[in-house]
Design a protein around this motif. Structure first.
Motif, PDB file in Angstrom:
ATOM      1  N   PHE A 145      61.176 -39.528  33.535  1.00  0.00           N
ATOM      2  CA  PHE A 145      61.316 -38.252  34.225  1.00  0.00           C
ATOM      3  C   PHE A 145      60.049 -37.414  34.272  1.00  0.00           C
ATOM      4  O   PHE A 145      59.933 -36.517  35.089  1.00  0.00           O
ATOM      5  N   PHE A 146      59.118 -37.690  33.361  1.00  0.00           N
ATOM      6  CA  PHE A 146      57.980 -36.782  33.291  1.00  0.00           C
ATOM      7  C   PHE A 146      56.626 -37.449  33.447  1.00  0.00           C
ATOM      8  O   PHE A 146      55.601 -36.790  33.371  1.00  0.00           O
ATOM      9  N   VAL A 147      56.602 -38.759  33.631  1.00  0.00           N
ATOM     10  CA  VAL A 147      55.336 -39.425  33.938  1.00  0.00           C
ATOM     11  C   VAL A 147      55.471 -39.984  35.353  1.00  0.00           C
ATOM     12  O   VAL A 147      56.342 -40.800  35.625  1.00  0.00           O
ATOM     13  N   TYR A 148      54.637 -39.491  36.246  1.00  0.00           N
ATOM     14  CA  TYR A 148      54.761 -39.885  37.650  1.00  0.00           C
ATOM     15  C   TYR A 148      53.671 -40.890  37.992  1.00  0.00           C
ATOM     16  O   TYR A 148      52.515 -40.704  37.636  1.00  0.00           O
ATOM     17  N   HIS A 149      54.069 -41.926  38.672  1.00  0.00           N
ATOM     18  CA  HIS A 149      53.079 -42.905  39.116  1.00  0.00           C
ATOM     19  C   HIS A 149      52.531 -42.459  40.468  1.00  0.00           C
ATOM     20  O   HIS A 149      53.245 -42.429  41.466  1.00  0.00           O
ATOM     21  N   ARG A 150      51.248 -42.098  40.458  1.00  0.00           N
ATOM     22  CA  ARG A 150      50.637 -41.634  41.712  1.00  0.00           C
ATOM     23  C   ARG A 150      49.594 -42.651  42.149  1.00  0.00           C
ATOM     24  O   ARG A 150      48.834 -43.151  41.324  1.00  0.00           O
ATOM     25  N   ARG A 151      49.566 -42.919  43.426  1.00  0.00           N
ATOM     26  CA  ARG A 151      48.528 -43.796  43.981  1.00  0.00           C
ATOM     27  C   ARG A 151      47.941 -43.113  45.212  1.00  0.00           C
ATOM     28  O   ARG A 151      48.684 -42.648  46.072  1.00  0.00           O
ATOM     29  N   ILE A 152      46.623 -43.059  45.232  1.00  0.00           N
ATOM     30  CA  ILE A 152      45.968 -42.371  46.345  1.00  0.00           C
ATOM     31  C   ILE A 152      44.927 -43.304  46.974  1.00  0.00           C
ATOM     32  O   ILE A 152      44.137 -43.933  46.259  1.00  0.00           O
ATOM     33  N   TRP A 153      44.990 -43.402  48.281  1.00  0.00           N
ATOM     34  CA  TRP A 153      43.994 -44.157  49.018  1.00  0.00           C
ATOM     35  C   TRP A 153      43.122 -43.163  49.799  1.00  0.00           C
ATOM     36  O   TRP A 153      43.662 -42.250  50.430  1.00  0.00           O
ATOM     37  N   VAL A 154      41.814 -43.339  49.702  1.00  0.00           N
ATOM     38  CA  VAL A 154      40.929 -42.405  50.404  1.00  0.00           C
ATOM     39  C   VAL A 154      39.924 -43.196  51.235  1.00  0.00           C
ATOM     40  O   VAL A 154      39.389 -44.211  50.774  1.00  0.00           O
ATOM     41  N   HIS A 155      39.716 -42.744  52.433  1.00  0.00           N
ATOM     42  CA  HIS A 155      38.683 -43.330  53.279  1.00  0.00           C
ATOM     43  C   HIS A 155      37.693 -42.235  53.635  1.00  0.00           C
ATOM     44  O   HIS A 155      38.072 -41.214  54.212  1.00  0.00           O
ATOM     45  N   VAL A 156      36.415 -42.428  53.248  1.00  0.00           N
ATOM     46  CA  VAL A 156      35.378 -41.436  53.536  1.00  0.00           C
ATOM     47  C   VAL A 156      34.431 -42.039  54.575  1.00  0.00           C
ATOM     48  O   VAL A 156      33.877 -43.122  54.359  1.00  0.00           O
ATOM     49  N   ARG A 157      34.296 -41.344  55.711  1.00  0.00           N
ATOM     50  CA  ARG A 157      33.497 -41.918  56.794  1.00  0.00           C
ATOM     51  C   ARG A 157      32.532 -40.858  57.317  1.00  0.00           C
ATOM     52  O   ARG A 157      32.941 -39.748  57.670  1.00  0.00           O
ATOM     53  N   GLU A 158      31.254 -41.213  57.312  1.00  0.00           N
ATOM     54  CA  GLU A 158      30.245 -40.279  57.793  1.00  0.00           C
ATOM     55  C   GLU A 158      30.084 -40.475  59.287  1.00  0.00           C
ATOM     56  O   GLU A 158      29.927 -41.588  59.763  1.00  0.00           O
ATOM     57  N   THR A 159      30.222 -39.347  60.029  1.00  0.00           N
ATOM     58  CA  THR A 159      30.042 -39.442  61.479  1.00  0.00           C
ATOM     59  C   THR A 159      28.990 -38.418  61.853  1.00  0.00           C
ATOM     60  O   THR A 159      29.289 -37.229  61.951  1.00  0.00           O
ATOM     61  N   GLY A 160      27.756 -38.891  62.015  1.00  0.00           N
ATOM     62  CA  GLY A 160      26.675 -37.968  62.353  1.00  0.00           C
ATOM     63  C   GLY A 160      26.438 -36.992  61.229  1.00  0.00           C
ATOM     64  O   GLY A 160      26.167 -37.385  60.092  1.00  0.00           O
ATOM     65  N   LYS A 161      26.614 -35.670  61.538  1.00  0.00           N
ATOM     66  CA  LYS A 161      26.312 -34.648  60.533  1.00  0.00           C
ATOM     67  C   LYS A 161      27.472 -34.441  59.558  1.00  0.00           C
ATOM     68  O   LYS A 161      27.283 -34.001  58.445  1.00  0.00           O
ATOM     69  N   SER A 162      28.678 -34.678  60.032  1.00  0.00           N
ATOM     70  CA  SER A 162      29.828 -34.375  59.180  1.00  0.00           C
ATOM     71  C   SER A 162      30.456 -35.657  58.623  1.00  0.00           C
ATOM     72  O   SER A 162      30.140 -36.763  59.053  1.00  0.00           O
ATOM     73  N   THR A 163      31.339 -35.428  57.642  1.00  0.00           N
ATOM     74  CA  THR A 163      32.017 -36.542  57.002  1.00  0.00           C
ATOM     75  C   THR A 163      33.515 -36.310  57.070  1.00  0.00           C
ATOM     76  O   THR A 163      33.995 -35.222  56.747  1.00  0.00           O
ATOM     77  N   GLU A 164      34.203 -37.344  57.506  1.00  0.00           N
ATOM     78  CA  GLU A 164      35.651 -37.209  57.586  1.00  0.00           C
ATOM     79  C   GLU A 164      36.288 -37.891  56.374  1.00  0.00           C
ATOM     80  O   GLU A 164      35.957 -39.027  56.039  1.00  0.00           O
TER      81      GLU A 164
END
Lengths: 472, 296
Positions: free
Chosen positions: A425-444
């Motif tokens: 009840f109190f330990v949560y399994h979290r999974r996060i996927w992140v995609h970091v992509r640089e496009t010119g000056k900014s980053t998405e």
């Protein structure tokens, strides 16, 4: 070999007991069964609290009438919690738990150990999660990567980084062990059940009443128990505060342990517990009796004499002396066996047996009654009769005995259950996927993921990540 | 005796005020009303704590031994649980149902006959203190503050009840909200409640607290019974009903894993569960005989 022949052979191999076995297995590997059994147990358990359990048959007849009593006895509603069908429900629940654990635990364990993506994942995966965020930042992908890793480290996530400069992929996880919570809880229930079963088969329960000063031998053990003292504590208001007994363990003729027990404080010795459970006046022993002489031709009784149990006491002003040798609280006589016994534990008809001596010679051994003085002459052919007028009782203490080798298993089960609940009840399994992509000056930055419970926490977590990326 | 009843009177007024403030916030949607309501709920919590503390001082033992005292514990735990939830999730509009429940609980405690409210010494079966704690505290001469199985068993059970009470309130809100979402009616009163999905999730969170605490309460009761009398379980009506309640909530938790059992059906199970709690708590005490019948 042609297809049909192959099928036929396969059919031969799949013997009836295998198919039956797998059918039974799949029957018990079902969450629907769990729901059915849980709700059924909840509903049928109600009957046992409405219909009084283990009452005498006559009571059911007066309460429900003869026809309904028949049904009650037939369906065992009068001892429902031990009826075969109720136990079958419990057994079904236990089997359900066992099968589900066997079926679900190994693959879960495997996937938990082997959860990291082997190569960089498809960014489209993130769009499939219901929890997801996308932010565009005016920073280089490396700066974003640093901030992201810092956040994950601070929040104690495990992280795998993939990809190359300008196009990073991350997989982060936390609280994997929380997934095991349900299994741990289920195993703990089985442990508690096992402990209870071991206790009821390998242990025993017993009860004995010991007179103060008396000794009893303990069943299935090499020692005896002596009751040294019994008393009751009262509150000032007169309400009973506590029942107390002082018990001594006697082993090989020696006192090895002394303990004061009370309700909630048993004596524990060599795997056996002794509980204070009742008390009362002894029905076969008193401390002392008051005996008066009645002389022929004289009105009234002589002054009473106190006669202690087992001590020869002379009666002043006469040639007789008496010895108190027997007592029974509710006198009854069995003609067939020629024995005296107590009909109940209550002092309804107290009687004593005395030996009467004239000089050194025993002249009679009469029973004397408080309620029926002079019913039988105490001493034959004598001018003196004896009257039993009063007595000081001996208290007995009712001690329950319980040997329960399952207790430790139940304790283990209880601790495991606590652990299981925390994980579940109190330990949560979290999974996060992140995609970091640089496009010119900014980053998405595109992120998304799952949590096995508590969606609020997860939504907040994703917001926190966004915040930590946007603020400096 | 007097002091705890004085605090009770104050608390009763506080709960009514709190309920009125949450009602005002719900109807008029003024932020200051909501903030005052939360503050008032906190005052009520403090006042309830004082009932428990003063009662413990008057009776010389933890105030968990008769129906009135246990009601105060229930009210206290429900309020504390609600305030924690409000602080964590910032949904103030659900306060109205929880505080209405609290006022009802206070009212029923008020109406209890005097003999269920009076200070009672503990009977022999209830006197239990943990040795290790008594030993530890006696180093500083504080052994009379040691607690035991009675306190642990009752306290955990009532945290469980509190969780179920909150979940019950949320489930009712869920059903109302869900209905209006389904018909896509626009009613400004229902509008202010969080979305149905959120209510469902919150209701589940409350049970996720209640369920393990009830389980610990049941198991500690069994362990204590085995320690004190040599039997874990004797199917006395209170025990059986606690198990019934536990089965219902176990069904709730397992139902949530299955698709299609969330939402409405889950809300119905939660409501059924709380009705079982009420019977377990009051019904068994008054109707069915047994060890836990405070009313005998």
């Amino acid at each position: 070999m042609p297809e049909k022949a192959k099928e036929a052979q396969a059919g031969m191999e799949a013997r009836w007991y295998r198919t039956l076995g797998s059918k039974i297995w799949y029957f018990f590997n079902s969450l629907k069964l769990t729901l059915f059994v849980l709700i059924s147990l909840a509903v049928v358990s109600i009957f046992g609290t409405v219909v009084e359990q283990n009452a005498p048959v006559e009571q059911y007849v007066t309460q429900y009438g003869e026809q309904w009593t028949k049904y009650i006895l037939y369906t065992r509603l009068n001892d429902m919690y031990h009826a075969w069908w109720f136990l079958a429900f419990l057994a079904a629940l236990a089997l359900n738990i066992i099968v589900c654990t066997f079926e679900r635990f190994p693959p879960k364990w495997k996937s938990l150990l082997d959860h990291k993506p082997e190569k960089k994942f498809d960014s489209g995966l993130i769009d499939k999660f219901s929890h997801r965020e996308t932010v565009t930042l005016n920073a280089s992908s490396d700066a974003v990567k640093d901030r992201l890793l810092k956040f994950f480290k601070k929040k104690k996530y495990g992280v795998v980084s993939m990809g190359t400069k300008g196009d990073y992929y991350f997989y982060a996880w936390k609280g994997r062990i929380g997934r095991l919570g349900s299994d741990v809880t289920h195993i703990s229930l089985l442990l508690i059940l096992a402990g209870a079963i071991v206790g009821s088969y390998a242990g025993y329960k017993d009860f004995f009443a010991v007179n103060v000063g008396g000794t009893v031998s303990v069943p299935q053990a090499e020692f005896k128990l002596r009751l040294d003292k019994f008393w009751i504590d009262y509150y000032d208001s007169g309400q009973i505060k506590q029942y107390n007994s002082v018990l001594t363990v006697v082993e090989d003729g020696k006192d090895v342990m002394e303990k004061q027990i009370w309700v909630n404080e048993p004596l524990f010795y060599k795997g056996i517990r002794f509980y204070q459970s009742s008390y009362g006046q002894s029905w076969n022993r008193i401390q002392e009796a008051q005996i008066s002489m009645k002389l022929k031709g004289k009105e009234g009784l002589e002054a009473p004499v106190t006669v202690k149990w087992g001590e020869l006491t002379s009666l002043p002003g006469s040639k007789y002396s008496v010895k108190l040798v027997g007592y029974t609280g509710d006198f009854a006589y069995d003609e067939d066996t020629n024995t005296v016994f107590s009909k109940s534990a209550e002092a309804t008809n107290p009687a004593i047996k005395v030996e009467v001596y004239d000089g050194g010679k025993e002249v009679s051994t009469p029973w004397l009654f408080v309620k029926y003085p002079g019913i039988f002459p105490a001493i034959p052919n004598s001018d003196t009769d004896l009257v039993f007028t009063g007595y000081i009782p001996v208290m007995y203490s009712g001690i329950s005995v319980n040997k329960d080798p399952g207790t430790n298993i139940v304790w283990l089960g209880t601790s495991v259950m606590g652990l299981g609940f925390i994980l579940a009840f109190f330990v949560y399994h979290r999974r996060i996927w992140v995609h970091v992509r640089e496009t010119g000056k900014s980053t998405e930055v595109k992120m998304g993921g799952t949590i096995n419970k508590n969606n609020f926490v997860f939504e907040k977590e994703l917001k926190d990540i966004t915040e930590s990326l946007t603020s400096d | 005796m007097i002091l705890s009843l004085v605090f009770f009177t104050f608390s009763f007024v506080f709960y009514i005020l709190t309920t009125a403030l949450y009602l005002g916030y719900w109807v008029f949607k003024k932020k200051w009303l909501g903030q005052t309501a939360t503050a008032m709920a906190f005052v009520a919590l403090m006042s309830t704590s004082m009932i428990l503390i003063s009662r413990a001082g008057e009776s010389g033992h933890a105030p968990f031994s008769n129906l009135w005292e246990s009601m105060m514990l229930f009210v206290w735990a429900t309020n504390a649980g609600y305030l924690l939830m409000e602080y964590k999730h910032k949904f103030r509009s659900i306060g109205i149902v929880v505080m209405a429940l609290e006022s009802l609980a206070m009212l029923s405690a008020l109406m209890l006959p005097y003999r269920f409210k009076s200070v009672e010494p503990l009977n022999p079966a209830l006197q239990n203190k943990w040795h290790w704690m008594t030993d530890l505290l006696s180093t500083w001469g504080l052994e009379k503050y040691a607690i035991g199985w009675l306190d642990f068993h009752v306290f955990t059970t009532f945290i469980g009840y509190a969780g179920f009470a909150i979940s019950f309130g949320l489930s009712i809100l869920y059903l109302i909200k869900e209905k209006s979402e389904e018909k896509s009616q626009r009613s400004s009163l229902v509008e202010s409640f969080p979305p149905a999905r959120t209510l469902d999730e919150l209701s589940y969170r409350a049970i996720a607290w209640g369920f393990p605490f009830l389980a610990v309460g049941i198991v500690s009761g069994a362990v204590w019974a085995n320690y004190a009398w040599g039997t874990y379980w004797s199917w006395d009506p209170k025990e059986t009903w606690s198990l019934i309640t536990w089965f219902i909530y176990a069904a709730y938790l397992h139902a949530r894993v299955t698709r299609g059992w969330r939402g409405k059906r889950a809300a119905y199970i939660s409501i059924a569960g709380f009705l079982a709690v009420i019977f377990l708590y009051w019904g068994v005490s008054f109707v069915l005989p047994g060890l836990h019948a405070y009313a005998s």
